[in-house]
Design a protein around this motif. Structure first.
Motif, PDB file in Angstrom:
ATOM      1  N   LEU A  71       0.825  -1.202   0.000  1.00 32.13           N
ATOM      2  CA  LEU A  71       0.000   0.000   0.000  1.00 32.13           C
ATOM      3  C   LEU A  71       0.860   1.254   0.000  1.00 32.13           C
ATOM      4  CD1 LEU A  71      -2.647  -1.090   2.657  1.00 32.13           C
ATOM      5  CD2 LEU A  71      -2.701  -1.410   0.179  1.00 32.13           C
ATOM      6  N   SER A  72       0.442   2.244  -0.798  1.00 31.23           N
ATOM      7  CA  SER A  72       1.165   3.511  -0.899  1.00 31.23           C
ATOM      8  C   SER A  72       0.196   4.669  -0.702  1.00 31.23           C
ATOM      9  CB  SER A  72       1.825   3.649  -2.268  1.00 31.23           C
ATOM     10  OG  SER A  72       2.741   2.612  -2.473  1.00 31.23           O
ATOM     11  N   CYS A  73       0.751   5.797  -0.289  1.00 30.22           N
ATOM     12  CA  CYS A  73      -0.039   7.018  -0.119  1.00 30.22           C
ATOM     13  C   CYS A  73      -0.491   7.515  -1.499  1.00 30.22           C
ATOM     14  CB  CYS A  73       0.814   8.080   0.578  1.00 30.22           C
ATOM     15  SG  CYS A  73       0.012   9.685   0.697  1.00 30.22           S
ATOM     16  N   PHE A 162      -7.168   0.644   6.129  1.00 28.26           N
ATOM     17  CA  PHE A 162      -6.823   1.585   5.060  1.00 28.26           C
ATOM     18  C   PHE A 162      -7.946   1.634   4.032  1.00 28.26           C
ATOM     19  CE2 PHE A 162      -2.639   0.265   6.629  1.00 28.26           C
ATOM     20  CZ  PHE A 162      -2.060   1.503   6.849  1.00 28.26           C
ATOM     21  N   PHE A 163      -8.347   2.837   3.642  1.00 29.25           N
ATOM     22  CA  PHE A 163      -9.375   3.001   2.610  1.00 29.25           C
ATOM     23  C   PHE A 163      -8.990   4.036   1.566  1.00 29.25           C
ATOM     24  CE2 PHE A 163     -10.474   5.347   6.452  1.00 29.25           C
ATOM     25  CZ  PHE A 163     -10.498   6.655   5.992  1.00 29.25           C
ATOM     26  N   ASN A 164      -7.993   4.843   1.835  1.00 28.57           N
ATOM     27  CA  ASN A 164      -7.565   5.876   0.877  1.00 28.57           C
ATOM     28  C   ASN A 164      -6.086   5.626   0.522  1.00 28.57           C
ATOM     29  OD1 ASN A 164      -7.485   8.219  -0.672  1.00 28.57           O
ATOM     30  ND2 ASN A 164      -7.013   9.520   1.077  1.00 28.57           N
ATOM     31  N   VAL A 165      -5.827   4.519  -0.171  1.00 28.21           N
ATOM     32  CA  VAL A 165      -4.463   4.121  -0.508  1.00 28.21           C
ATOM     33  C   VAL A 165      -4.384   3.611  -1.947  1.00 28.21           C
ATOM     34  CG1 VAL A 165      -3.732   3.530   1.837  1.00 28.21           C
ATOM     35  CG2 VAL A 165      -4.892   1.820   0.457  1.00 28.21           C
ATOM     36  N   LEU A 166      -3.157   3.526  -2.442  1.00 28.94           N
ATOM     37  CA  LEU A 166      -2.913   2.926  -3.757  1.00 28.94           C
ATOM     38  C   LEU A 166      -2.308   1.542  -3.550  1.00 28.94           C
ATOM     39  CD1 LEU A 166      -1.328   5.907  -5.699  1.00 28.94           C
ATOM     40  CD2 LEU A 166      -3.634   5.005  -5.926  1.00 28.94           C
ATOM     41  N   PRO A 167      -3.035   0.473  -3.912  1.00 29.24           N
ATOM     42  CA  PRO A 167      -2.466  -0.863  -3.772  1.00 29.24           C
ATOM     43  C   PRO A 167      -1.652  -1.239  -5.011  1.00 29.24           C
ATOM     44  CG  PRO A 167      -4.754  -1.034  -4.422  1.00 29.24           C
ATOM     45  CD  PRO A 167      -4.444   0.446  -4.259  1.00 29.24           C
ATOM     46  N   SER A 168      -0.632  -2.048  -4.810  1.00 30.35           N
ATOM     47  CA  SER A 168       0.134  -2.584  -5.934  1.00 30.35           C
ATOM     48  C   SER A 168       0.411  -4.050  -5.662  1.00 30.35           C
ATOM     49  CB  SER A 168       1.435  -1.812  -6.133  1.00 30.35           C
ATOM     50  OG  SER A 168       2.251  -1.952  -4.993  1.00 30.35           O
TER      51      SER A 168
END
Length: 170
Positions: A71-73, A162-168
């Motif tokens: 997970l990233s901001c 977490f609900f406001n993240v960028l998953p990779s």
């Protein structure tokens, strides 16, 4: 008439010579800087084993556990979590116990709203969720420690949601 034709030919020759010299200068500018690089010398910033080293570091951080995502901001792309679990129902939400680059706002409290049971159903009560302070779950906002973007919440069981993240892909 011939004098005039001779002048035109001389002017035409000068224009052609000028065009040829400017064309040659333009061709010099078009030469790629890649042509000037000496590929026989090993570049000092290249490491062919870097991907393998990064994977070893990540495996050490996870301690053998697998993860659904990294997970990233969403604002600054800072990594927030290497080991998380995707929510079964809400596919854009994740939960985790171990995070990095996160800050909990202890001065703010968020409560889950639930409808109170046993209240009479009057016409004006429909659709208005009532706050039950005694039974509602308590959450604290979680922010990115780099840019302070709110990325999720921290619950009383010490689990990050977490609900406001960028998953990779992990």
């Amino acid at each position: 008439m011939q004098g005039r034709g001779g002048k035109d030919a001389a002017v035409e020759r000068r224009i052609t010579e000028t065009d040829a010299s400017s064309l040659q200068a333009d061709l010099q500018e078009l030469i790629s800087s890649d042509d000037e690089i000496d590929y026989s010398i090993k570049p000092e910033f290249y490491d062919p084993l870097l991907d393998e080293k990064d994977q070893q570091w990540l495996n050490k951080q996870r301690k053998g556990r697998s993860s659904d995502a990294v997970l990233s901001c969403p604002a600054c792309f800072t990594t927030l979590c290497f080991d998380c679990q995707r929510h079964e129902k809400y596919l854009t939400q994740y939960r985790a116990m171990f995070v990095v680059n996160c800050h909990i706002k202890n001065d703010q409290i968020l409560r889950e709203q639930r409808k109170m049971k046993g209240k009479s159903k009057k016409k004006e009560d429909y659709g208005e969720p009532q706050l039950d302070i005694n039974n509602g779950a308590v959450f604290r906002p979680v922010c990115c420690s780099v840019c302070s973007t709110e990325v999720g919440v921290f619950d009383q069981d010490e689990i990050y949601h977490f609900f406001n993240v960028l998953p990779s892909n992990s």
